[in-house]
Design an enzyme around this catalytic site. Sequence first.
Site, PDB file in Angstrom:
ATOM      1  CE  LYS A  13      -3.778  -2.440   2.384  1.00 45.37           C
ATOM      2  NZ  LYS A  13      -4.592  -2.522   3.619  1.00 45.37           N
ATOM      3  CE1 TYR A  53      -9.290  -3.530   0.681  1.00 43.72           C
ATOM      4  CE2 TYR A  53      -8.627  -1.487  -0.392  1.00 43.72           C
ATOM      5  CZ  TYR A  53      -8.313  -2.599   0.374  1.00 43.72           C
ATOM      6  OH  TYR A  53      -7.023  -2.787   0.836  1.00 43.72           O
ATOM      7  CG  PHE A  61     -13.060   1.241   7.741  1.00 40.67           C
ATOM      8  CD1 PHE A  61     -12.528   0.658   6.600  1.00 40.67           C
ATOM      9  CD2 PHE A  61     -13.700   0.423   8.671  1.00 40.67           C
ATOM     10  CE1 PHE A  61     -12.631  -0.704   6.381  1.00 40.67           C
ATOM     11  CE2 PHE A  61     -13.805  -0.951   8.453  1.00 40.67           C
ATOM     12  CZ  PHE A  61     -13.265  -1.521   7.298  1.00 40.67           C
ATOM     13  NE  ARG A  89      -5.870 -12.625   5.114  1.00 34.57           N
ATOM     14  CZ  ARG A  89      -6.643 -11.538   5.174  1.00 34.57           C
ATOM     15  NH1 ARG A  89      -6.615 -10.642   4.195  1.00 34.57           N
ATOM     16  NH2 ARG A  89      -7.435 -11.334   6.193  1.00 34.57           N
ATOM     17  CB  THR A  95      -7.211  -6.697   9.664  1.00 32.40           C
ATOM     18  OG1 THR A  95      -7.640  -7.792   8.855  1.00 32.40           O
ATOM     19  CG2 THR A  95      -7.651  -5.390   9.043  1.00 32.40           C
ATOM     20  NE  ARG A 106      -1.924  -6.037   7.072  1.00 32.74           N
ATOM     21  CZ  ARG A 106      -3.042  -6.612   6.649  1.00 32.74           C
ATOM     22  NH1 ARG A 106      -3.596  -7.594   7.344  1.00 32.74           N
ATOM     23  NH2 ARG A 106      -3.625  -6.211   5.532  1.00 32.74           N
ATOM     24  CG  ASN A 116      -3.445  -2.585   7.100  1.00 35.08           C
ATOM     25  OD1 ASN A 116      -3.396  -1.988   6.030  1.00 35.08           O
ATOM     26  ND2 ASN A 116      -4.401  -3.452   7.393  1.00 35.08           N
ATOM     27  CG  HIS A 119      -4.796  -6.489  -0.381  1.00 35.27           C
ATOM     28  ND1 HIS A 119      -6.013  -6.560   0.249  1.00 35.27           N
ATOM     29  CD2 HIS A 119      -4.846  -7.392  -1.398  1.00 35.27           C
ATOM     30  CE1 HIS A 119      -6.771  -7.462  -0.366  1.00 35.27           C
ATOM     31  NE2 HIS A 119      -6.076  -7.992  -1.373  1.00 35.27           N
ATOM     32  CD  GLU A 130      -8.339  -9.479  -3.575  1.00 36.04           C
ATOM     33  OE1 GLU A 130      -9.149  -9.275  -2.662  1.00 36.04           O
ATOM     34  OE2 GLU A 130      -7.169  -9.856  -3.360  1.00 36.04           O
TER      35      GLU A 130
HETATM   36  P1  IDP Z   1      -7.489  -7.278   5.406  1.00 36.69           P
HETATM   37  O1  IDP Z   1      -6.732  -6.229   4.615  1.00 36.69           O
HETATM   38  O2  IDP Z   1      -6.653  -7.830   6.512  1.00 36.69           O
HETATM   39  O3  IDP Z   1      -8.090  -8.352   4.528  1.00 36.69           O
HETATM   40  P2  IDP Z   1     -10.167  -6.129   5.617  1.00 36.69           P
HETATM   41  O4  IDP Z   1     -11.115  -6.374   6.735  1.00 36.69           O
HETATM   42  O5  IDP Z   1     -10.440  -6.767   4.297  1.00 36.69           O
HETATM   43  O6  IDP Z   1      -8.694  -6.538   6.145  1.00 36.69           O
HETATM   44  O7  IDP Z   1     -10.042  -4.565   5.448  1.00 36.69           O
HETATM   45  C1  IDP Z   1      -9.408  -4.019   4.318  1.00 36.69           C
HETATM   46  C2  IDP Z   1      -8.540  -2.871   4.738  1.00 36.69           C
HETATM   47  O8  IDP Z   1      -9.360  -1.832   5.270  1.00 36.69           O
HETATM   48  C3  IDP Z   1      -7.554  -3.163   5.872  1.00 36.69           C
HETATM   49  O9  IDP Z   1      -6.375  -3.816   5.434  1.00 36.69           O
HETATM   50  C4  IDP Z   1      -7.276  -1.761   6.376  1.00 36.69           C
HETATM   51  O10 IDP Z   1      -6.389  -1.067   5.487  1.00 36.69           O
HETATM   52  C5  IDP Z   1      -8.657  -1.119   6.267  1.00 36.69           C
HETATM   53  N1  IDP Z   1      -9.387  -1.203   7.534  1.00 36.69           N
HETATM   54  C6  IDP Z   1      -9.980  -2.306   8.062  1.00 36.69           C
HETATM   55  N2  IDP Z   1     -10.557  -2.020   9.245  1.00 36.69           N
HETATM   56  C7  IDP Z   1     -10.328  -0.693   9.451  1.00 36.69           C
HETATM   57  C8  IDP Z   1     -10.680   0.203  10.507  1.00 36.69           C
HETATM   58  O11 IDP Z   1     -11.326  -0.164  11.498  1.00 36.69           O
HETATM   59  N3  IDP Z   1     -10.256   1.491  10.372  1.00 36.69           N
HETATM   60  C9  IDP Z   1      -9.538   1.925   9.292  1.00 36.69           C
HETATM   61  N4  IDP Z   1      -9.193   1.111   8.283  1.00 36.69           N
HETATM   62  C10 IDP Z   1      -9.584  -0.181   8.369  1.00 36.69           C
HETATM   63 MG    MG Z   2      -9.565  -8.190   3.070  1.00 34.87          MG
END
Ligand code: IDP
Ligand code: MG
Length: 152
Positions: A13, A53, A61, A89, A95, A106, A116, A119, A130
């Site tokens: 990212k 997304y 968010f 993963r 996450t 991470r 974070n 992805h 994807e």
């Molecule tokens: P992942 O990336 O671990 O699969 P997802 O739940 O798919 O997690 O969320 C996608 C992305 O959205 C996360 O990697 C993070 O960048 C962002 N994200 C997820 N939860 C939050 C939050 O509570 N606040 C801000 N950003 C979030």
């Molecule tokens: Mg995800």
Amino acid sequence: MAELKERTFIAIKPDGVQRAIIGEVIKRFEMKGFKLVGMKMLHASEDLLMKHYVDLKDRPFFPTLINYMRSGPVVAMVWEGKGVVKTGRVMLGETNPADSKPGTIRGDFCIDVSKNIIHGSDSVESANKEISLWFKDDELVNYTSCAFSWLY
Ligand code: IDP
Ligand code: MG
């Protein structure tokens, strides 16, 4: 064998790019034994990110997430190997970096869920979606790694 050809979509990212973590991520996936079959750097469009997304579109968010992902270039990659979606993963961590163990990407390199750095696809099905969203067929390469018979 088809299971050795499993592919996942990994993207560094904008914060990961700016914080110079590209090489470290590539190093970890390479040293694990996975094979890089596609890579490019790009400014992701809003349209692409909305599609990527789409499952999160109703989350509070979501607008912040789209702005974050548009805040600079990303490095998009496709990695191949046995169990690469699940193992990828595990290598990324949770996450929320606060829940990620040291030794994960991470867990080692970031602090906050909104920054974070990386992805990774969460299932083989989403990986396939994807990959076809981010890459054209002719941007992915087929080749045999010389390490193949030492890995499997
Ligand atoms: P992942 O990336 O671990 O699969 P997802 O739940 O798919 O997690 O969320 C996608 C992305 O959205 C996360 O990697 C993070 O960048 C962002 N994200 C997820 N939860 C939050 C939050 O509570 N606040 C801000 N950003 C979030
Ligand atoms: Mg995800």
